[in-house]
Scaffold this motif. Sequence first.
Motif, short mmCIF file in Angstrom:
data_model
loop_
_atom_site.label_atom_id
_atom_site.label_comp_id
_atom_site.label_asym_id
_atom_site.label_seq_id
_atom_site.Cartn_x
_atom_site.Cartn_y
_atom_site.Cartn_z
N ASP A 1 -0.33 7.15 8.35
CA ASP A 1 0.90 8.71 7.67
C ASP A 1 0.80 8.19 5.77
OD1 ASP A 1 1.86 9.95 8.38
OD2 ASP A 1 4.44 8.67 8.31
N LEU A 2 -0.16 6.90 5.60
CA LEU A 2 -0.47 6.20 3.74
C LEU A 2 -1.96 7.44 3.33
CD1 LEU A 2 0.78 3.13 2.86
CD2 LEU A 2 2.30 4.92 2.94
N ARG A 3 -2.24 7.53 4.29
CA ARG A 3 -3.76 8.45 4.16
C ARG A 3 -3.42 9.92 4.55
NH1 ARG A 3 -3.25 3.41 2.83
NH2 ARG A 3 -4.90 1.64 3.67
N GLU B 1 0.39 -1.00 -0.14
CA GLU B 1 -0.10 -0.25 0.10
C GLU B 1 0.92 1.32 -0.02
OE1 GLU B 1 -3.83 0.15 2.40
OE2 GLU B 1 -3.33 -2.12 3.26
N ALA B 2 1.69 0.91 0.43
CA ALA B 2 2.48 1.98 0.60
C ALA B 2 3.41 2.71 -0.40
CB ALA B 2 4.61 2.17 1.23
N ALA B 3 4.00 1.45 -1.72
CA ALA B 3 4.28 1.28 -2.49
C ALA B 3 3.63 1.95 -4.08
CB ALA B 3 5.34 -0.17 -3.42
N LYS C 1 -1.91 -1.63 18.89
CA LYS C 1 -0.71 -0.33 19.39
C LYS C 1 -1.23 0.93 18.03
CE LYS C 1 0.81 -1.53 23.46
NZ LYS C 1 1.97 -2.74 23.09
N LEU C 2 -1.88 2.55 17.98
CA LEU C 2 -1.86 2.80 17.10
C LEU C 2 -0.52 3.35 17.11
CD1 LEU C 2 -5.13 4.76 16.91
CD2 LEU C 2 -5.26 3.13 15.55
N ASP C 3 0.58 3.50 17.71
CA ASP C 3 1.84 3.63 17.18
C ASP C 3 2.40 3.06 16.63
OD1 ASP C 3 1.79 5.60 18.74
OD2 ASP C 3 2.42 5.27 20.71
N ASN C 4 2.07 1.53 16.69
CA ASN C 4 3.02 0.67 15.49
C ASN C 4 2.45 1.09 14.33
OD1 ASN C 4 4.47 -0.69 17.79
ND2 ASN C 4 2.81 -2.45 17.81
N TYR C 5 1.64 1.64 14.28
CA TYR C 5 0.87 1.66 12.86
C TYR C 5 1.18 3.38 11.95
CZ TYR C 5 -0.72 -3.10 13.17
OH TYR C 5 -1.16 -3.91 13.53
N GLU C 6 2.02 4.23 12.69
CA GLU C 6 1.50 5.22 12.47
C GLU C 6 2.34 5.50 10.56
OE1 GLU C 6 0.92 8.97 13.09
OE2 GLU C 6 -0.32 7.89 14.33
N TRP C 7 3.73 4.86 10.78
CA TRP C 7 3.48 4.64 9.28
C TRP C 7 3.10 4.47 7.90
CZ3 TRP C 7 3.99 0.40 5.94
CH2 TRP C 7 3.70 -0.34 6.07
N TYR C 8 1.61 3.26 8.15
CA TYR C 8 0.84 2.75 7.72
C TYR C 8 -0.46 4.20 7.98
CZ TYR C 8 -3.12 -0.14 5.88
OH TYR C 8 -3.78 -0.05 5.06
#
Length: 438
Positions: A394-396, A197-199, A385-392
Amino acid sequence: MADFISIKEAMSKESGEVAIRGWVYRERGSNKFKFLVIRDSSNIIQCVVKKENLANSPDNTAEQLWDKVSKLQIEASVEIVGDIKKDERAPTGYEIQVKDIKIIGISDTFPINKDQSTEFLLDKRHLWLRSRHLTAVMKVRSTVFGALNKFYRSKGFFEFSPPVFTPNACEGGATLFEVKYFEEKCYLTQSWQLYAEAAIFALEKIYFTGPCFRAERSKTSRHLAEFWMAETECAWYDLPKISELAKELVAFIIEEVVKNNEDDLKLLGQDIEKLKKITLPFPTITYTEALKILKEKSNMDVEWGKDLRTIEEDELMKHFDKPIVVTHYPKEIMAFYKPADPKDPKTTLCFDMLAPEGYGEIIGGSQRETDLEALKKGLEKEGEKLDNYEWYLDLRRYGNVPHAGFGMGVERVVAWLCKLDNIKDAIPFPRTMLRKTP
Ligand code: 4AD
Ligand code: MG
């Protein structure tokens, strides 16, 4: 010695002198001749060594060579020069009259012979890989990998390289493999979707086939702890478009396997004519329609909102002889990244593809949730934990676009196309809850 050719090439020559090399697949003999069936990666062929035809050489006298040949055991490796001819009685229709034979590696008494238990064969997997059965499966598997590349590249997809170590779950915490990562811990990937999804923001349409890991506690004939998933992710795609891509992919894989693996399928007892009939279009139904079919045609009650279990998938597929796509599973039981259908919010814009004949779910995919708040809510509901998914997340936040993707279980597809009883034979060295060796 001469230029070596494969057994398959030797047979297509039909006559004259040939040089082949391989392993002893079967042997029997008397004090005057030895029948050796030789195996290479292409086929097997019967070879007859007659004592009287052997000559003295710098290495051996004819007598010494005969002595060694007569002691050859199964799986010894040899080089052979001889004359090939048709012979109806031989296992593959040809026979080689041996003029010269060189023993490359002798073999101890091979531990595998007839009628051994499945567990024993799994213990000896490093040797059982040489069986014609597994060789045929691995050839089909190779075609499937080739087909994946051919399919996606012909459509302008880029091959992407995601990481295997990951800080987060994609498919729920319950099946994560935790690994020590220096002084910390992380996980082996369950699916590379989140990285895909990032790529897509760079490459738009991507694919990748790689190993995925799940601590599956179920000892079914469909689950591995390490399996290969062929995933794709596409910017600007919605559910109808992504499920159509999945159907095209599976139809293409079948076409390639039918074209390249006729002999292998035959050896595996698969009906090629039946596979040839599996062409597009494949039906699409909704989860709700699937429950209706189960009720009306199989008298099977499934409460709306419950996932389809193996027995229900199998029962449903008794009514289809092609793969089908099932869409709109209940939101309640689906992963956080699957969005609610705005037209019917208790369902999601997701799909599974089910294979016929009891091979179950071969593909899982969906449109992706694009709403940041909905994603956060979904993650929290899964206890993440939302912290672990912060990078993901970001995509939104930076130029989000609609997108969709899916993952195909390579072993499930190989098991289906090869008509295997168990998914373990669809991968060279299976890893399950109960097995991590050899
Ligand atoms: O349905 P799944 O869990 O979907 C995903 O992981 C998505 N993130 C994929 C995506 O959208 N990019 O897994 C996809 C497929 C299943 O349909 C099944 O064929 C296979 O992977 N699979 C397994 N195959 C063997 N052993 C297991 N334990 C498997 N788990 C899933
Ligand atoms: Mg699934």
